[in-house]
Design a protein around this motif. Sequence first.
Motif, PDB file in Angstrom:
ATOM      1  N   LYS A   1       0.677   4.288  -2.649  1.00 32.69           N
ATOM      2  CA  LYS A   1       0.150   5.568  -2.207  1.00 32.69           C
ATOM      3  C   LYS A   1       1.205   6.673  -2.196  1.00 32.69           C
ATOM      4  N   SER A   2       2.459   6.304  -1.997  1.00 38.04           N
ATOM      5  CA  SER A   2       3.522   7.312  -2.007  1.00 38.04           C
ATOM      6  C   SER A   2       4.015   7.598  -3.417  1.00 38.04           C
TER       7      SER A   2
ATOM      8  N   GLU B   1       0.825  -1.201   0.000  1.00 37.81           N
ATOM      9  CA  GLU B   1       0.000   0.000   0.000  1.00 37.81           C
ATOM     10  C   GLU B   1       0.859   1.251   0.000  1.00 37.81           C
ATOM     11  N   MET B   2       1.939   1.239   0.808  1.00 37.73           N
ATOM     12  CA  MET B   2       2.779   2.426   0.885  1.00 37.73           C
ATOM     13  C   MET B   2       3.551   2.658  -0.413  1.00 37.73           C
TER      14      MET B   2
ATOM     15  N   ASP C   1      -1.855  11.461   6.060  1.00 40.79           N
ATOM     16  CA  ASP C   1      -2.148  11.842   4.676  1.00 40.79           C
ATOM     17  C   ASP C   1      -0.894  11.687   3.816  1.00 40.79           C
ATOM     18  N   TYR C   2      -0.157  10.612   4.109  1.00 37.50           N
ATOM     19  CA  TYR C   2       1.052  10.216   3.381  1.00 37.50           C
ATOM     20  C   TYR C   2       2.179  11.252   3.486  1.00 37.50           C
TER      21      TYR C   2
ATOM     22  N   LYS D   1       3.109   8.041   5.977  1.00 41.19           N
ATOM     23  CA  LYS D   1       2.087   7.307   6.717  1.00 41.19           C
ATOM     24  C   LYS D   1       0.691   7.705   6.246  1.00 41.19           C
ATOM     25  N   LYS D   2      -0.144   6.700   6.104  1.00 40.79           N
ATOM     26  CA  LYS D   2      -1.524   6.932   5.676  1.00 40.79           C
ATOM     27  C   LYS D   2      -2.251   7.849   6.645  1.00 40.79           C
TER      28      LYS D   2
END
Length: 317
Positions: A111-112, A107-108, A306-307, A302-303
């Motif tokens: 999302k990043s 996920e990271m 908000d990343y 980090k999610k």
Amino acid sequence: MQDYYTPKGKHLTLSDRRNIERWLHEGCSNREVARRLDKAPQTIHNEVKRGLILQQVRQSRFKMVYSADRAQMAYEENRKRSVKAVQLDKQTKEKICHYLTQKYSPEMMVKSGKVNVPVSTIYYWIHHGHLGVGKEALLYPRKAKANKKQASPNFKPAGKSIEERPESINKRENIGDFEIDTVIQTRAKNECLLTLTDRKSRYQIIRLIPDKSASSVNHALRTILQEYQIHSITADNGTEFSRLSEVFDPEQIYYAHPYVSWERGTNENHNRLIRRWLPKGSKNVTQKQVTFIENWINNYPKKVLDYKTPREVLYAG
């Protein structure tokens, strides 16, 4: 002017198709069917065209009629082909494997913006061996549920209970409210890690201490207080934290309930990040390793932020 339309994503269902079949059999026009379903006439026209089958009406006589089941089958087949499959090329594979070694979760990675592949696809490739790694590459494999421990009814906390903690700390309103814990590497009474995590920014402080004792914890905390502004500390009831009041304002120390680790969930989750680099049983940990891990955690998007990274939030707030 028509006042009905088919919103994006609002596809016809099998129930809708059954109604279309029945209404057409009753002699309704496509436009009347569209009005009843609140759809555009063109939508019904395309649907009827897609679901036509040849049906015998009497001996040697056939005609084209709409079939809900045939239309549903055509719809499901079209949906399977509507999304182009993501191809695993050499460059994508190398990039994903690189970030797996850097302890990034799928996920990271996505999302990043480091990997342009759906999260579920990365998990699929891992589970089916397409990346050359197995389930051991997953950061948090599921474990069997442990039996819940109960505290003694005569238990008394070492100081103020977490129930007395102000709402401003509970709601993570300010930077400087920390949770504290120790991370042991082996069962032997040797070096361990002292960790403090800021509740708002998730900034992590890690120190290598000679043993899990109150004197070692207090010595390290004195040094940390010279570098960081700490307004409050939330600890568990371990003996290593029984003398925190010797170096920190006792009015700002709060103790969680026994065997309720989620009351210090921020710190517990960050300790799991440490385990990505130092699994249980690691020996001869060096200060260089500890510094690297602390820097890695504080620069890890980090999610919940908000990343953003903890370092960015700490210095922005």
